[in-house]
Design an enzyme around this catalytic site. Structure first.
Site, mmCIF file in Angstrom:
data_model
loop_
_atom_site.group_PDB
_atom_site.id
_atom_site.type_symbol
_atom_site.label_atom_id
_atom_site.label_comp_id
_atom_site.label_asym_id
_atom_site.label_seq_id
_atom_site.Cartn_x
_atom_site.Cartn_y
_atom_site.Cartn_z
ATOM 1 N N ARG A 5 0.924 -1.712 0.078
ATOM 2 C CA ARG A 5 -0.203 -0.235 -0.270
ATOM 3 C C ARG A 5 0.754 1.046 -0.058
ATOM 4 N NH1 ARG A 5 -1.916 1.252 6.237
ATOM 5 N NH2 ARG A 5 -0.775 0.128 6.972
ATOM 6 N N SER A 32 -5.013 5.256 5.411
ATOM 7 C CA SER A 32 -4.655 3.343 5.356
ATOM 8 C C SER A 32 -4.738 2.901 4.199
ATOM 9 C CB SER A 32 -5.614 3.325 6.054
ATOM 10 O OG SER A 32 -6.217 3.203 7.416
ATOM 11 N N GLU A 53 -19.462 3.662 -1.244
ATOM 12 C CA GLU A 53 -18.470 2.694 -1.752
ATOM 13 C C GLU A 53 -19.271 2.852 -2.722
ATOM 14 O OE1 GLU A 53 -17.208 1.924 2.686
ATOM 15 O OE2 GLU A 53 -19.174 2.189 1.657
ATOM 16 N N PHE A 78 -14.544 -4.009 2.078
ATOM 17 C CA PHE A 78 -15.320 -2.982 0.878
ATOM 18 C C PHE A 78 -15.327 -3.009 -0.280
ATOM 19 C CE2 PHE A 78 -14.055 -1.178 5.372
ATOM 20 C CZ PHE A 78 -15.056 -1.538 6.236
ATOM 21 N N HIS A 104 -5.151 -3.232 2.624
ATOM 22 C CA HIS A 104 -6.041 -4.461 3.883
ATOM 23 C C HIS A 104 -6.426 -5.652 3.470
ATOM 24 C CE1 HIS A 104 -5.316 -0.233 5.485
ATOM 25 N NE2 HIS A 104 -4.783 -0.708 6.809
ATOM 26 N N ASP A 112 -8.089 -6.981 13.727
ATOM 27 C CA ASP A 112 -9.818 -5.977 13.755
ATOM 28 C C ASP A 112 -10.126 -7.771 13.118
ATOM 29 O OD1 ASP A 112 -9.232 -3.876 13.317
ATOM 30 O OD2 ASP A 112 -8.830 -3.419 11.219
ATOM 31 N N ARG A 162 -1.746 -4.804 4.250
ATOM 32 C CA ARG A 162 -1.571 -3.843 4.867
ATOM 33 C C ARG A 162 0.073 -3.638 5.380
ATOM 34 N NH1 ARG A 162 -3.845 -4.187 11.551
ATOM 35 N NH2 ARG A 162 -3.215 -2.189 12.085
#
Length: 310
Positions: A5, A32, A53, A78, A104, A112, A162
């Site tokens: 990322r 993020s 989204e 998402f 992620h 999470d 991530r």
């Protein structure tokens, strides 16, 4: 080591300076996803769409329709989940020039937990007609993949992680959509890998060499379209395949390879990945061990499949 990322954020900012048609959309996660790097440099071409989204995807499709090159980002859970209908109807169906870069992905999201650990996104995106699906191995390949996505005309889904990952490719590595790379030559079996599992396969191959087992490592950076030529060559020359991915074994890289070989050259095969279950909460390195996404598991599978060949 660099997180894919982070490499994305760097590449996107560089591309923004080269092509003023590139615009970036994010769903309130730019810190993020690292699209914030682009936002600071080109604020007039960055759009924070909020936690919406589906609307973000539709807006990106509209921007593409007027000649822009939109990159949209959010977490994989998402992007592939909340935005699925709009991706199918507004992006893939009309072949809109939209680049979906989801961060992620996989279980390395960590604490999470299963609600945020997308282990199905590659399968979901791979099933959509006209969609190209890319999963880079490291930071260097990510930079090349983002450049390739920008140049490609049509929908692209890029899955990033991530955490920082080991480097597999040298600086200047040339990424080409639809082309795999033989990272390590071998004759007894082939590890066909993607994402962070390629580095694990390289480690496994080095350790197996000391045991007299010659393991090829074939990295597949593009899940769709699959590099069928290199996969078939691996099957014919080594006669045994172990796929590995930080994703469900249902519908991901393992599924793609199994489907292709079942119709062309049935081959001894084992799929390493998430076996039809959700993720769980924990530190990322502990989760990789828990799910068997490491060199140790690959070594065990290699020993077993080579013994079956004899």
């Amino acid at each position: 080591m660099i997180a894919t990322r982070d490499a994305y954020g760097e590449a996107l900012a560089e591309l923004g300076g080269e092509n003023d048609k590139i615009v970036v959309l994010d769903a309130d996660l730019s810190g993020s996803t690292k699209t914030g790097v682009f936002a600071k440099k080109f604020p007039n071409r960055f759009f924070n769409m909020g936690i919406a989204e589906a609307n973000m995807v539709g807006t990106a499709a509209g921007l593409a329709a007027v000649g822009k090159v939109p990159f949209l980002s959010t977490f994989a859970i998402f992007a592939a989940g909340r935005g699925w209908e709009q991706i199918r109807q507004s992006v893939a169906y009309p072949k809109a020039n939209v680049k979906i870069v989801a961060t992620h992905g996989g279980v390395t999201v960590g604490e999470d937990g299963g609600s945020h650990q997308s282990v199905e996104d590659v399968a979901i995106m791979r099933a959509i007609p006209n969609m190209t699906v890319i999963v880079p191995a490291d930071g260097e390949e990510t930079k090349g993949a983002i450049r390739a996505a920008a140049a490609y005309k049509g929908p692209v889904y890029v899955r990033l992680g991530r955490n920082k990952v080991p480097s597999v490719f040298p600086a200047g590595h040339q990424f080409e959509i639809g082309k795999g790379v033989v990272v390590v030559p071998g004759t007894d079996l082939t590890f066909i890998t993607t994402g962070l599992m390629t580095a694990a396969a390289v480690t496994a191959a080095e350790k197996l060499k000391a045991e007299g087992i010659s393991a090829r490592v074939l990295h597949i950076g593009t899940i769709k379209p699959l590099d069928k030529e290199l996969v078939l060559q691996a099957a014919e020359e080594t006669g045994a395949i172990v796929t590995a991915e930080e994703h469900s074994v249902v519908g991901g890289l393992g599924g793609a390879v199994a489907e292709f070989l079942a119709e062309t050259r049935p081959t001894l095969m084992k799929r390493v990945g998430i076996h039809d279950r959700f993720g769980t909460s924990g530190k990322s390195d502990e989760l990789l061990k828990y799910f068997g996404l490491n060199a140790e598991t690959l070594i065990e599978e290699a020993r077993e499949i080579v013994s079956r060949k004899k």
